[in-house]
Design an enzyme around this catalytic site. Structure first.
Site, PDB file in Angstrom:
ATOM      1  N   HIS A 358      45.298  42.038  43.715  1.00 47.72           N
ATOM      2  CA  HIS A 358      45.394  42.529  42.340  1.00 47.72           C
ATOM      3  C   HIS A 358      44.173  42.220  41.501  1.00 47.72           C
ATOM      4  O   HIS A 358      44.181  42.477  40.294  1.00 47.72           O
ATOM      5  CB  HIS A 358      46.603  41.933  41.629  1.00 47.72           C
ATOM      6  CG  HIS A 358      47.919  42.382  42.168  1.00 47.72           C
ATOM      7  ND1 HIS A 358      48.602  43.459  41.658  1.00 47.72           N
ATOM      8  CD2 HIS A 358      48.662  41.917  43.198  1.00 47.72           C
ATOM      9  CE1 HIS A 358      49.731  43.629  42.333  1.00 47.72           C
ATOM     10  NE2 HIS A 358      49.784  42.699  43.279  1.00 47.72           N
ATOM     11  N   LYS A 546      47.742  43.774  25.733  1.00 46.40           N
ATOM     12  CA  LYS A 546      47.553  43.244  27.083  1.00 46.40           C
ATOM     13  C   LYS A 546      47.165  41.783  26.933  1.00 46.40           C
ATOM     14  O   LYS A 546      46.854  41.333  25.823  1.00 46.40           O
ATOM     15  CB  LYS A 546      46.452  44.005  27.823  1.00 46.40           C
ATOM     16  CG  LYS A 546      45.162  44.160  26.996  1.00 46.40           C
ATOM     17  CD  LYS A 546      44.153  45.081  27.655  1.00 46.40           C
ATOM     18  CE  LYS A 546      44.413  46.553  27.472  1.00 46.40           C
ATOM     19  NZ  LYS A 546      44.806  47.231  28.716  1.00 46.40           N
ATOM     20  N   LYS A 552      38.749  42.281  29.460  1.00 50.59           N
ATOM     21  CA  LYS A 552      39.505  43.381  28.848  1.00 50.59           C
ATOM     22  C   LYS A 552      38.876  43.830  27.517  1.00 50.59           C
ATOM     23  O   LYS A 552      39.223  44.852  26.966  1.00 50.59           O
ATOM     24  CB  LYS A 552      40.956  42.968  28.640  1.00 50.59           C
ATOM     25  CG  LYS A 552      41.718  42.739  29.964  1.00 50.59           C
ATOM     26  CD  LYS A 552      43.132  42.275  29.722  1.00 50.59           C
ATOM     27  CE  LYS A 552      43.863  41.853  30.990  1.00 50.59           C
ATOM     28  NZ  LYS A 552      44.328  42.986  31.817  1.00 50.59           N
ATOM     29  N   THR A 654      48.421  48.835  33.879  1.00 45.52           N
ATOM     30  CA  THR A 654      49.684  49.572  33.899  1.00 45.52           C
ATOM     31  C   THR A 654      50.117  49.917  32.474  1.00 45.52           C
ATOM     32  O   THR A 654      50.849  50.884  32.271  1.00 45.52           O
ATOM     33  CB  THR A 654      50.807  48.765  34.596  1.00 45.52           C
ATOM     34  OG1 THR A 654      50.776  47.427  34.106  1.00 45.52           O
ATOM     35  CG2 THR A 654      50.609  48.759  36.101  1.00 45.52           C
ATOM     36  N   LYS A 658      51.999  53.351  30.739  1.00 46.88           N
ATOM     37  CA  LYS A 658      53.136  53.371  29.815  1.00 46.88           C
ATOM     38  C   LYS A 658      52.767  54.147  28.560  1.00 46.88           C
ATOM     39  O   LYS A 658      53.536  54.966  28.046  1.00 46.88           O
ATOM     40  CB  LYS A 658      53.535  51.941  29.420  1.00 46.88           C
ATOM     41  CG  LYS A 658      54.090  51.121  30.571  1.00 46.88           C
ATOM     42  CD  LYS A 658      54.102  49.621  30.255  1.00 46.88           C
ATOM     43  CE  LYS A 658      54.215  48.839  31.552  1.00 46.88           C
ATOM     44  NZ  LYS A 658      53.827  47.421  31.414  1.00 46.88           N
TER      45      LYS A 658
HETATM   46  C1  26Q Z   1      46.445  32.141  40.743  1.00 48.03           C
HETATM   47  C2  26Q Z   1      46.339  30.849  41.218  1.00 48.03           C
HETATM   48  C3  26Q Z   1      46.574  29.766  40.394  1.00 48.03           C
HETATM   49  C4  26Q Z   1      46.903  30.001  39.060  1.00 48.03           C
HETATM   50  C5  26Q Z   1      47.035  31.311  38.592  1.00 48.03           C
HETATM   51  C6  26Q Z   1      46.786  32.374  39.428  1.00 48.03           C
HETATM   52  C7  26Q Z   1      46.948  33.764  38.935  1.00 48.03           C
HETATM   53  C8  26Q Z   1      48.015  34.074  38.102  1.00 48.03           C
HETATM   54  C9  26Q Z   1      48.208  35.345  37.641  1.00 48.03           C
HETATM   55  C10 26Q Z   1      46.087  34.778  39.308  1.00 48.03           C
HETATM   56  C11 26Q Z   1      46.284  36.072  38.847  1.00 48.03           C
HETATM   57  C12 26Q Z   1      47.358  36.365  38.017  1.00 48.03           C
HETATM   58  C13 26Q Z   1      47.636  37.704  37.514  1.00 48.03           C
HETATM   59  C14 26Q Z   1      46.979  38.770  37.850  1.00 48.03           C
HETATM   60  C15 26Q Z   1      47.310  40.091  37.306  1.00 48.03           C
HETATM   61  O1  26Q Z   1      48.226  40.254  36.514  1.00 48.03           O
HETATM   62  N1  26Q Z   1      46.582  41.111  37.723  1.00 48.03           N
HETATM   63  C16 26Q Z   1      46.842  42.452  37.253  1.00 48.03           C
HETATM   64  O2  26Q Z   1      47.701  43.095  38.174  1.00 48.03           O
HETATM   65  C17 26Q Z   1      48.100  44.355  37.678  1.00 48.03           C
HETATM   66  C18 26Q Z   1      49.117  44.922  38.642  1.00 48.03           C
HETATM   67  O3  26Q Z   1      48.495  45.306  39.819  1.00 48.03           O
HETATM   68  C19 26Q Z   1      46.902  45.255  37.500  1.00 48.03           C
HETATM   69  O4  26Q Z   1      47.342  46.453  36.922  1.00 48.03           O
HETATM   70  C20 26Q Z   1      45.861  44.598  36.601  1.00 48.03           C
HETATM   71  O5  26Q Z   1      44.693  45.371  36.573  1.00 48.03           O
HETATM   72  C21 26Q Z   1      45.540  43.204  37.123  1.00 48.03           C
HETATM   73  O6  26Q Z   1      44.683  42.543  36.224  1.00 48.03           O
END
Ligand code: 26Q
Length: 813
Positions: A358, A546, A552, A654, A658
């Site tokens: 992601h 967002k 962003k 996403t 929406k």
């Molecule tokens: C990982 C390890 C330790 C601590 C936190 C994390 C972590 C937590 C949340 C890493 C990433 C996230 C979230 C990522 C995220 O929301 N990505 C989004 O995913 C969406 C669905 O595919 C995409 O539409 C977005 O572009 C993307 O930013």
């Protein structure tokens, strides 16, 4: 689906019955919360029967199922959507009206399960809806966080965080499954022994945490299927160590409890940013170990112990790398518990695991210090070591002598565990979440693996459930659409395309416009209720909602607002259609720069409000505590959708989908799914600006970008940036935004100046906005664009996304 259960009178009766039995109250005596609980309970009764039946059917069916493993599910409220899925909204509305209860009064009583940060978590929730509706056997697996994502307050011009105690009044939708409680083990020592000619490994002196599953229903729309979202709660195996207790050693008597008590306590608020916290690692392992133990138990109950059958009966989907240890845990279970040898276990594991990436942002890639993993999960670490050894041997054969390349591809390198390499090397499928993002992971992030096994890689463009994000949150537009083209689009969202001819129908456009205006009024009421503010429905709604993140570029939006303010103040003849810039965004607790951007936006809002002239044309509104419920209220009211990330950084997005669905026109960069949105809507129905991903990569590589030149040449930028720090915004403390200013022009902490190219893209962004203002004045022109966006949004339903996953990856049924 039979909907005979839902006659108005029976609904009324059962609501009154619940109030009496649960609370001993009459309707008149009941509080709003009690009414909510009673109504929700009647829906739950209806769900229950289908839920039991679905489980029974799946047991008999003997088919394959998907386990969707995700550390986040950003569900949002469920009562209204459950009623919708049961095709019961009409009957309920009638019943409620006769009881003099309005949906609005009780809907707000439902606590919102905010078990996610942003896009990744919300995507998982939309997937559950479409999986059930497409009648696919699936179980979502996550953690039952006692505290979800923090509540945001805006006070004194900045964000403060409060705990989200969403379970304090219980959760009407969940059911504990005590028969499925399992143990998860941490720390300890691994010993090996010879048994029947093979080496057997056992863990001893470990700490035990019990995992208790609470299931929530995922109700398919208009079908009988109800799937489960399994949320695991951690608890101590025994509440006290009786030995230690009787010796008076109270601290150690409760030691076991400590780890257990915290594992499912709180969701980490980091979005797209990795921090190597021990507790976070424990959460990841807790989730995957409990989920896999359950999955294997379920497999055994259905098919016995021929584990070679597993890949035909179960697929584990790893939502980003966070549940990636599922790979290693499955190896451990197959070898240590089920007695398989390494080769057999690995062949099975590799055929069961699919991984979605992601993010391509370096700071979000998950890596754990080896010694941390070794201490917390010694047996898992051993398996990782062996897995890595075998992997590197293979890589060495394929790329002899190429040490750097192999280190780059390895699971263990330089003292760290590389979760992405684990997932890519051990899954049968790796996918990106938009076309552009799929290309980037193949060409860049996982280039070496993509060369080696190109067929493993694919992309599946994200989606959103059009049931929550159009039918439920924008009922008037949904009704207008159905009146125009029939209701086929409800089951086949791509039939929304039939709406296209109506953009040339003046009376249809007029009604579209009336609904948009109505939704703005509804949003203004919502805002009054929520934060005691109003918004003028005659203004254009320009929306950026967002998580707050530099990539962003909320800062680009803010800077543009600042420039507009100066245009208004400096030119008495300046005019534009009145616009309110609406933000909704949470910043992670420790993300200083993100918090500073919030302060900048709030300061601009105050500055504008102080000028009677400026505020006639321009307003800034920050929606406090951005969450799913706020999104459901605002998105139907939006005119313009800001999707302005630095190209190449947003994997998909996403919110863009929406907003498009609800007739907002996008202003955006060619990033993530915006690329596909622009193809679907057509070049005339989107405002594109800025560098594309290739240009960003090139300019980054050159390293010659110099924002100071732009500052010097562009008066508008120069003036706004100067006002950022000269006391215009913060008369008492002009230096508050100093580091924001400094970062844009000089960089900081070794980082380059204006790392996300805010100043570089400012010019084309500002021109695109001028065009927006001009087009918005031409009401018919604008409405045509808006209708086109709704009409072409069907592709971005998760019904299509899930069908693609099933066809390309899972192959269920
Ligand atoms: C990982 C390890 C330790 C601590 C936190 C994390 C972590 C937590 C949340 C890493 C990433 C996230 C979230 C990522 C995220 O929301 N990505 C989004 O995913 C969406 C669905 O595919 C995409 O539409 C977005 O572009 C993307 O930013």
């Amino acid at each position: 689906m039979p909907s005979t259960e839902f006659t108005k009178d029976r609904i009324k009766q059962s609501i009154l019955g619940k109030l009496q039995r649960y609370y001993g109250k009459t309707l008149d005596e009941a509080t709003s919360y009690q009414k909510y609980y009673a109504v929700a309970s009647t829906l739950r009764d209806q769900i229950m029967a289908r839920w039991v039946q679905s489980r029974e059917d799946d047991k008999k069916d003997g088919g394959k199922r998907v386990y969707y493993l995700s550390i986040e599910f950003l569900l949002g409220r469920m009562m209204f959507n459950n009623a919708l899925s049961l095709l019961a909204t009409e009957a309920y509305t009638k019943a409620l009206t006769e009881l003099e209860i309005s949906w609005r009064d009780i809907v707000y009583e439902e606590p919102e399960p905010g078990l996610g940060n942003g896009g990744l978590g919300r995507l998982a929730a939309c997937f559950m809806d479409s999986l059930a509706t497409l009648d696919l056997p699936a179980m979502g697996c996550t953690i039952r966080y006692e505290y979800g994502l923090f509540r945001q307050k805006l006070t004194g011009g900045q964000q403060i965080e409060l705990p989200d105690d969403w379970l304090q009044n219980g959760n009407v939708w969940e059911m504990a499954s005590m028969e499925d409680v399992v143990e998860v083990h941490f720390e300890g020592q691994v010993t090996s022994a010879q048994q029947d000619g093979r080496t057997v490994f056992t863990l001893s002196d470990y700490r035990t945490v019990e995992a208790v599953p609470y299931d929530m229903p995922a109700v398919g729309y208009g079908v009988n299927r109800v799937n489960s979202l399994r949320t695991w709660r951690a608890r101590s195996k025994q509440s006290l160590d009786l030995g230690a207790f009787s010796n008076g050693d109270f601290l150690n008597a409760t030691k076991e409890q400590d780890l257990a008590a915290v594992i499912s306590k709180v969701l980490y608020p980091e979005d797209n940013h990795y921090e190597g916290k021990t507790l976070r690692l424990c959460q990841h392992y807790f989730l995957v170990s409990a989920s896999l133990q359950y999955a294997l138990k379920d497999f055994e109950a259905r098919f016995g112990s021929d584990w070679r059958l597993l890949p035909e009966k179960a697929v584990f989907h790893i939502n980003d790398t966070h549940p990636g240890l599922a790979i290693v845990e499955l190896m451990r279970l197959l070898m240590d518990e089920k007695g398989l040898g390494w080769d057999e276990a690995q062949a099975i594991t590799n055929r069961c695991m699919a991984y979605t990436n992601h993010t391509v942002m370096a700071e979000a890639l998950e890596r754990w210090p080896e010694d941390l993993l070794k201490r917390q999960l010694p047996r898992i670490y051993m398996i990782l070591e062996e897995m890595n050894r075998r992997l590197c041997e293979k890589l060495w054969d394929r790329f002899p002598g190429e040490w750097d390349r192999i280190a780059h591809m390895a699971i263990l390198a330089y003292g760290m565990v590389h979760m992405a390499n684990l997932c890519v090397s051990q899954s049968f499928s790796v996918n990106g979440v938009s076309k552009l993002h799929g290309d980037i992971i193949k060409a860049d992030t996982f280039r070496d693996y993509a060369q080696m096994t190109p067929r493993k890689f694919t992309f599946i463009t994200n989606g959103v459930t059009h049931r929550r994000w159009l039918m439920a949150c924008n009922p008037r537009l949904a009704a207008l659409i159905t009146e125009a083209i029939g209701d086929k689009w409800v089951r086949e969202p791509q039939a929304l395309r039939d709406l296209l001819p109506f953009r040339d129908d003046a009376s249809f456009r007029e009604r579209f416009q009336i609904i948009k205006r109505h939704n703005k009024e509804v949003f203004s009421d919502f805002l009054t209720h929520r934060q005691d503010m109003q918004v003028d429905p005659d203004f254009m709604f320009d929306v950026q909602v967002k998580r707050l993140h530099e990539y962003k570029r909320q800062l680009l939006n803010a800077l543009h607002i600042h420039v507009l303010y100066n245009r208004i103040m400096d030119d008495p003849n300046f005019d534009m259609p009145p616009r309110v810039f609406i933000f909704g965004a949470k910043a992670s607790r420790g993300y200083a720069k993100a918090k500073m951007i919030i302060r900048y936006v709030l300061a601009l809002s105050r500055l504008i409000d102080r000028s009677p002239r400026a505020k006639k044309l321009l307003r800034v509104l920050f929606v406090e505590n951005w969450n799913v419920s706020a999104a459901e209220a605002l998105i139907p009211a939006a005119d313009l959708s800001e999707q302005i990330s630095t190209a190449g950084k947003e994997a998909s997005g996403t919110g863009n989908m929406k907003l498009m669905m609800n007739g907002a026109v996008t202003i955006g960069t060619l990033d993530g799914a915006n690329v596909e949105i622009s193809h679907a809507a057509g070049r005339d129905n989107i405002y594109l600006f800025g560098m594309n991903a290739g240009q960003v990569a090139a300019i980054y590589k050159e390293g010659t970008y110099n924002p100071m030149g732009l500052f010097e040449r562009n008066v508008e930028i120069r003036k706004a940036l100067t006002q950022m720090i000269d006391g215009t915004l913060f008369p008492d403390n002009p230096a508050i935004l100093q580091s924001l200013y400094h970062d844009l022009l000089f960089g900081s902490g070794g980082g380059r100046a204006d790392n996300y190219f805010v100043l570089r893209d400012f010019g084309t962004y500002s021109s695109a906005h001028d065009q927006v203002s001009e087009d918005y004045r031409d009401r018919e022109l604008w409405l045509k664009k808006a209708v086109t966006n709704t009409a072409m949004s069907g592709y971005f339903s998760t019904d299509r996304t899930i069908a693609d996953y099933n066809e390309k990856i899972w192959r269920l049924k």
